[in-house]
Design a protein around this motif. Structure first.
Motif, short mmCIF file in Angstrom:
data_model
loop_
_atom_site.label_atom_id
_atom_site.label_comp_id
_atom_site.label_asym_id
_atom_site.label_seq_id
_atom_site.Cartn_x
_atom_site.Cartn_y
_atom_site.Cartn_z
N SER A 156 0.81 -1.23 0.00
CA SER A 156 0.00 0.00 0.00
C SER A 156 0.84 1.27 0.00
N ARG A 210 -4.33 -6.68 3.07
CA ARG A 210 -5.46 -6.77 2.13
C ARG A 210 -6.16 -8.12 2.20
N ARG A 211 -5.50 -9.13 2.77
CA ARG A 211 -6.05 -10.49 2.75
C ARG A 211 -6.83 -10.88 4.00
N GLN A 243 -9.90 -10.47 5.02
CA GLN A 243 -11.21 -11.10 4.79
C GLN A 243 -11.04 -12.54 4.25
N PRO A 244 -10.25 -12.76 3.18
CA PRO A 244 -10.06 -14.13 2.71
C PRO A 244 -9.45 -15.06 3.77
N ARG A 296 -12.14 -15.93 6.26
CA ARG A 296 -13.08 -16.82 5.59
C ARG A 296 -12.53 -18.25 5.54
N GLN A 317 -18.64 -13.50 8.23
CA GLN A 317 -18.13 -12.40 7.43
C GLN A 317 -17.62 -11.26 8.32
N ALA A 318 -16.39 -10.90 8.08
CA ALA A 318 -15.77 -9.83 8.86
C ALA A 318 -16.19 -8.47 8.32
N VAL A 363 -14.32 -5.29 7.46
CA VAL A 363 -12.95 -4.83 7.27
C VAL A 363 -12.96 -3.33 7.01
N SER A 364 -12.14 -2.61 7.76
CA SER A 364 -12.05 -1.16 7.52
C SER A 364 -10.59 -0.77 7.33
N PRO A 365 -10.28 -0.25 6.15
CA PRO A 365 -8.92 0.23 5.90
C PRO A 365 -8.65 1.47 6.76
N THR A 391 -1.43 2.03 4.20
CA THR A 391 -2.75 1.56 4.64
C THR A 391 -2.64 0.35 5.55
N PHE A 397 -5.14 -2.46 7.71
CA PHE A 397 -6.47 -3.04 7.59
C PHE A 397 -6.89 -3.61 8.95
N MET A 440 -4.62 -2.23 -5.07
CA MET A 440 -4.21 -3.45 -4.35
C MET A 440 -5.33 -4.46 -4.53
N TYR A 486 -12.75 0.19 -0.75
CA TYR A 486 -12.44 -1.19 -0.34
C TYR A 486 -13.62 -2.06 -0.75
N ASP A 525 -14.98 -5.95 -1.00
CA ASP A 525 -14.96 -7.40 -0.84
C ASP A 525 -16.40 -7.88 -0.70
N ARG A 533 -19.26 -6.08 0.83
CA ARG A 533 -19.72 -4.82 0.22
C ARG A 533 -20.05 -5.07 -1.26
N ASP A 536 -14.04 -14.57 -2.41
CA ASP A 536 -12.84 -14.49 -1.55
C ASP A 536 -11.83 -13.50 -2.10
#
Lengths: 268, 268
Positions: free
Chosen positions: A146, A178-179, A181-182, A185, A191-192, A194-196, A259, A261, B148, B200, B202, B205, B253
């Motif tokens: 980032s 960036r990963r 959430q995956p 999962r 489901q999370a 995620v906030s940058p 950035t 996450f 990204m 962002y 995923d 969203r 994902d």
């Protein structure tokens, strides 16, 4: 856990982590507040850089801090005691063999740890099991992919790449942010959210230029110089060129961006 | 202004710009509202993608929209009329030879224009002169260096780089966003307030995944395929590989991130 390359060792590194915590704590942690009476686990507290904020913001919660390093734990204990925090306990433990029963905690917090692990999904699965139904798991990571700055510089990119490669050789991933959430999962989480958390530093934000561009990011890259040279990833001249180019982005007409996450999962 | 490569021509491109405007308008423009009675200039309105939001959010202001392309202006006029907006006028003009006196406007707004210009500092200097003392200049740009995604893909990076190179060959800079503060400084502006606008996308969203990852960013890259092939920057197979990799980041994902930068300067 591999010790080949983990941030947090050495005096300069400690100072960097303190500065980083001060500058970043509001951005990263302002929305992490645990209710009175809740049992919180900080998994991988290191020298307590984040612990200070987490424990202070939730004075009615009890925070159990674990780390694999006795030395780091000693520092964390000392710093939090000096800050007058009493809602903490410390315990030496390996993330792969945690001495806790399933659902032992209301909330689990893990920050700047997964980036060092070769098996982040396994560790997340373990941590998820420790959260009682209805509780939360909070994960925070950076992402070196980032990084943006002005003036652009191939030399600066080279030094950053040295750290990315060192971390990869040690089994980690400096671009893991960036990963989240995956990864969650894959670990079976719900489901999370995620906030940058975007760091933007230019002359209009001098505290960020000094606290982040110089004392956090550039200092961190400077901190891996010897390892990068020993690993044959760079030369002293090339590495110093890159450090100068990073410092250049802290000048009045420079810009630096990074950035983080943050992911929060409510456990079913 | 060079016409070698400017977004906004062709039917598919128009649809992309409409979709982009809908998805992004809140993120980019929610804090741009001009008082009743104020005279606003939108410099480079194109087909009116941003104009719709800007004019609707400031119903008491009068927005003068200029563009170098009569065809784009016709579309912008049609779309804003269809939306029932009446607080607008349109005028064909070149940013290098604007038919306005100094301090003619209370506020000037310029969005996704500088990225196409070889001389953004000169144009900013011109626009700053058009703002009356106490008024504002607002500048919004993207930055392709901010992209990204997960899964990471060299093929996807290759297609993005094709657009960056095409834009550079036409005299522009697809990575201009991070430079707004230095550019404004070079143009003699007072210190700007720069705020990054982070996208962002995923699976949590879905509107962003569809509206941005697929219909804005990937569609934009797809839109330069023919030019990229004609310029010898890629092959059909390599370009399609990249497009598939970008589409892959829109799977459940996957993750896609992009950053826009917004700068607001109060003119002394």
């Amino acid at each position: 856990m591999s010790h080949a390359y983990v941030h947090g060792y050495g005096h300069r590194e400690q100072e960097r982590l303190h500065d980083q915590a001060r500058t970043l704590s509001e951005l990263l942690h302002h929305d992490t507040r645990y209710p009175t009476g809740s049992r919180v686990l900080e998994a991988g507290c290191g020298t307590g850089a984040q612990t200070l904020t987490i424990a202070a913001q939730s004075p009615g919660a009890h925070v159990t801090c674990i780390d694999i390093s006795a030395e780091s734990l000693a520092h964390a204990r000392e710093r939090t005691a000096a800050a007058g925090l009493r809602n903490l306990s410390f315990q030496q433990a390996d993330l792969r063999a945690l001495p806790f029963d399933a659902a032992s905690f209301d909330h689990v917090f893990v920050c700047f740890v997964l980036e060092h692990l070769p098996d982040p999904v396994d560790v997340l699965r373990t941590l998820l099991r420790l959260v009682r139904p209805g509780g939360t798991l909070t994960v925070i990571e950076g992402d070196h992919g980032s990084v943006m700055f002005h003036p652009e510089s191939a030399a600066a990119r080279h030094t950053i790449d040295c750290q990315v490669q060192l971390q990869a050789r040690a089994g980690g991933d400096a671009c893991i942010g960036r990963r989240l959430q995956p990864l969650l999962r894959a670990a079976g989480a719900a489901q999370a959210v995620v906030s940058p958390r975007f760091v933007y530093a230019d002359a209009s934000r001098p505290a960020w230029v000094d606290g982040f561009t110089r004392k956090t990011f550039t200092a961190m890259i400077e901190g891996v110089k010897d390892e990068a040279l020993a690993a044959g990833l760079s030369t002293p001249a090339a590495f110093d060129d890159g450090l100068r180019a990073l410092q250049r982005t802290a000048e009045p007409d420079g810009v630096f961006c990074y950035t983080f996450f943050k992911a929060v999962v409510q456990v079913a």
